[in-house]
Design an enzyme around this catalytic site. Structure first.
Site, mmCIF file in Angstrom:
data_model
loop_
_atom_site.group_PDB
_atom_site.id
_atom_site.type_symbol
_atom_site.label_atom_id
_atom_site.label_comp_id
_atom_site.label_asym_id
_atom_site.label_seq_id
_atom_site.Cartn_x
_atom_site.Cartn_y
_atom_site.Cartn_z
ATOM 1 N N ASP A 412 36.886 37.271 40.805
ATOM 2 C CA ASP A 412 38.095 37.025 41.589
ATOM 3 C C ASP A 412 38.525 35.569 41.391
ATOM 4 O OD1 ASP A 412 39.994 36.560 43.574
ATOM 5 O OD2 ASP A 412 38.991 37.882 45.013
ATOM 6 N N HIS A 413 39.695 35.390 40.791
ATOM 7 C CA HIS A 413 40.151 34.034 40.461
ATOM 8 C C HIS A 413 40.552 33.239 41.703
ATOM 9 C CE1 HIS A 413 40.924 31.058 37.558
ATOM 10 N NE2 HIS A 413 41.429 31.814 36.604
ATOM 11 N N ARG A 414 40.712 33.916 42.840
ATOM 12 C CA ARG A 414 40.990 33.177 44.070
ATOM 13 C C ARG A 414 39.755 32.402 44.516
ATOM 14 N NH1 ARG A 414 42.882 38.312 47.527
ATOM 15 N NH2 ARG A 414 40.877 38.944 46.637
#
Lengths: 438, 82
Positions: A412-414
């Site tokens: 998850d790039h968040r």
């Protein structure tokens, strides 16, 4: 006094049917004990309690379908339960329809102190209504997302869950009613006008009947559950993907030597090495281990490693091996063996579905070289393994042939950036080069 | 055990490993992994089941010889302790 609630057994679950109680009023229960069986969309799951004490009330009867978070039973801790336990059985005979169509009618009008004056004689119903009336959720998170996706105003939907909680079924019924009401007109916008929703109030969704599901129904609901979770993942999670080829010569030799030295019953599959290495690498890069909840990164304290397990005849589940980083490779293998057998026999426990902190998928047996996983929300990462296959490999400037495994990370790039993901894959590679240390 | 008994044993173990398989439909010369989508855990369970039924341990390097019913029967016949 503790409430035993309908657990959330994954991002795709917003309600469950209480199939059977395995304990009765007056029974002593221990933390971790399986006390009930719950039918989710995917399968029947054994649900454990988090509390030790005596069951003083069963609030939901067998066959009732209730939202996640609904109190199912009251458990008095040992000291509290020292006095006489009132044996209340009224809840068992309470019709399910009554519970769902008359949500907490008197919760606001009854003085809270009143039931205390006559504890033994008080019928269960007011306590039940009070408990439900104070339920903090008017709708499950899944129902909220569903409403947003369908353009339904939650405040106009009549909830059929206990306490008036809005379920996804209610949202769908409301959307359907609105669509029917507006279809003759050319106006495309959904207008949740009171008169349209009134029809929904008059015809609440019926309580699910207590009948075992057929194989086809189970298949359909399983597909629906997977679809919900995966659609949510791709809608909400900005995935990034990294892959690395891992030289498996040392790991393969270790496996061959190990398996030749133990009885057939104690043989280890390469999957167990991969799981242990993944768990240890997650411990080394803890930002990838945990969840993304309410817009925030929540790393987990433990490594409960989910394992994607395909069901025969279709479908997919991903229960967890608890504290996988603390287990030896043979222990991971034993846990995996046990988990696969129980998944296929329908004997998975609630905690195993509820708390994976990251998940692994292995499609090597199916001949896949590289897997590109879709993260199981709200987790932060999923690791994929393909098959171990002989490949040309350069070592010290010389070309040779080695057993090679491609490991992939979907993250998850968040929560993290590629650099941390790369660190994870490097740690995974390093661990698989040192199988003796795993 | 004669061949017929060994065949019954292999099919019984297969039935335990993969209860959904209709044993009447098994093609004895075809790879069980392809016929019934068995994975490496299933093949390990097959080896464990054959060991428990016959006392014969199939080493990992011999798995390829027991992934058909015919092959498993022949393997067990060859390796039976007389």
């Amino acid at each position: 006094m503790a409430e035993f609630r309908m657990p959330s057994l994954g991002a795709d679950m917003d309600e469950g049917t209480l199939v059977s109680w395995l304990v009765g009023v007056g029974d002593h229960v221990e933390r971790g004990q399986v006390v009930a069986e719950v039918d989710t969309e995917k399968s029947v799951i054994e649900v454990e309690t988090f509390d030790t004490g005596t069951v003083t009330e069963l609030l939901v009867q067998e066959g009732e379908r209730v939202p996640v978070g609904t109190p199912l039973a009251v458990i008095a801790e040992v000291a509290e339960a020292a006095g006489p336990v009132p044996r209340r059985t009224a809840t068992r005979t309470r019709p399910a329809a009554k519970a769902s169509t008359k949500p907490a009618p008197k919760a606001g009008t009854k003085p809270a102190a009143k039931p205390r004056t006559k504890p033994a004689a008080t019928p269960a119903a007011p306590a039940m209504a009070a408990a439900r009336g104070t339920a903090r959720v008017a709708a499950s998170p899944l129902a909220r997302r569903h409403a947003a996706a369908l353009g339904v105003d939650l405040s106009t939907v009549a909830g059929t869950g206990p306490g008036g909680a809005v379920t996804t079924s209610d949202v769908e019924a409301a959307a359907h009613a609105t669509a029917l009401a507006t279809s003759p007109s050319a106006a495309p916008a959904r207008t949740a006008e009171p008169e349209h929703t009134a029809a929904v109030v008059d015809e609440p969704a019926p309580v699910a009947p207590v009948v075992p599901r057929s194989g086809a129904e189970r298949q359909a609901s399983m597909r629906h559950a997977v679809a919900e979770a995966m659609a949510r993942s791709k809608r909400e999670i900005p995935h990034y993907y990294l892959a690395a080829d891992v030289d498996m010569a040392r790991a393969t030799h270790w496996l061959e030597a190990h398996n030749a030295s133990v009885p057939v019953t104690e043989r280890v599959l390469v999957a167990a090495l991969q799981l242990k290495a993944t768990a240890s690498a997650l411990r080394a890069v803890p930002e990838l281990n945990g969840h993304w909840v309410d817009g925030a990164h929540r790393p987990a304290e433990h490594v409960h490693l989910g394992v994607a397990i395909a069901l025969r005849g279709g479908g997919l589940v991903a229960p967890a091996i608890h504290d996988a980083d603390q287990l030896t490779v043979p222990e991971v293998m034993a846990a995996l063996h046990d988990l696969v057998a129980r998944v296929r026999a329908g004997k998975v426990r609630s905690s195993e579905y509820a708390d994976p902190t990251a998940t692994v998928t292995n499609l090597g047996d199916q001949g896949v070289d590289v897997a590109y996983p879709v993260i199981n929300p709200p987790q932060l990462a999923m690791v994929g393994f393909g098959r171990v296959r002989d490949r040309p490999w350069a070592v010290d400037g010389m070309l040779t042939v080695r057993p090679v495994l491609t490991a992939t990370l979907a993250a998850d790039h968040r929560a993290t950036d590629g650099r941390r993901g790369a660190t994870f894959l490097a740690a995974l590679d390093d661990l698989l080069q040192r199988p003796d240390d795993l | 055990m004669d061949d017929a008994e060994l065949r019954d044993t292999v099919l019984k173990v297969l039935g335990q490993v993969a209860p959904e398989v209709d044993l009447d439909d098994v093609e004895p010369s075809e790879d069980l992994r392809e016929q019934f989508d068995l994975d490496s855990m299933d093949i390990l369970d097959l080896a464990i089941g054959l060991y428990q039924a016959t006392g014969i341990e199939v080493p990992e390097q011999d798995y390829a010889q027991v992934v058909t019913v015919d092959g498993a029967v022949e393997y067990l016949a060859t390796h039976a302790v007389h």
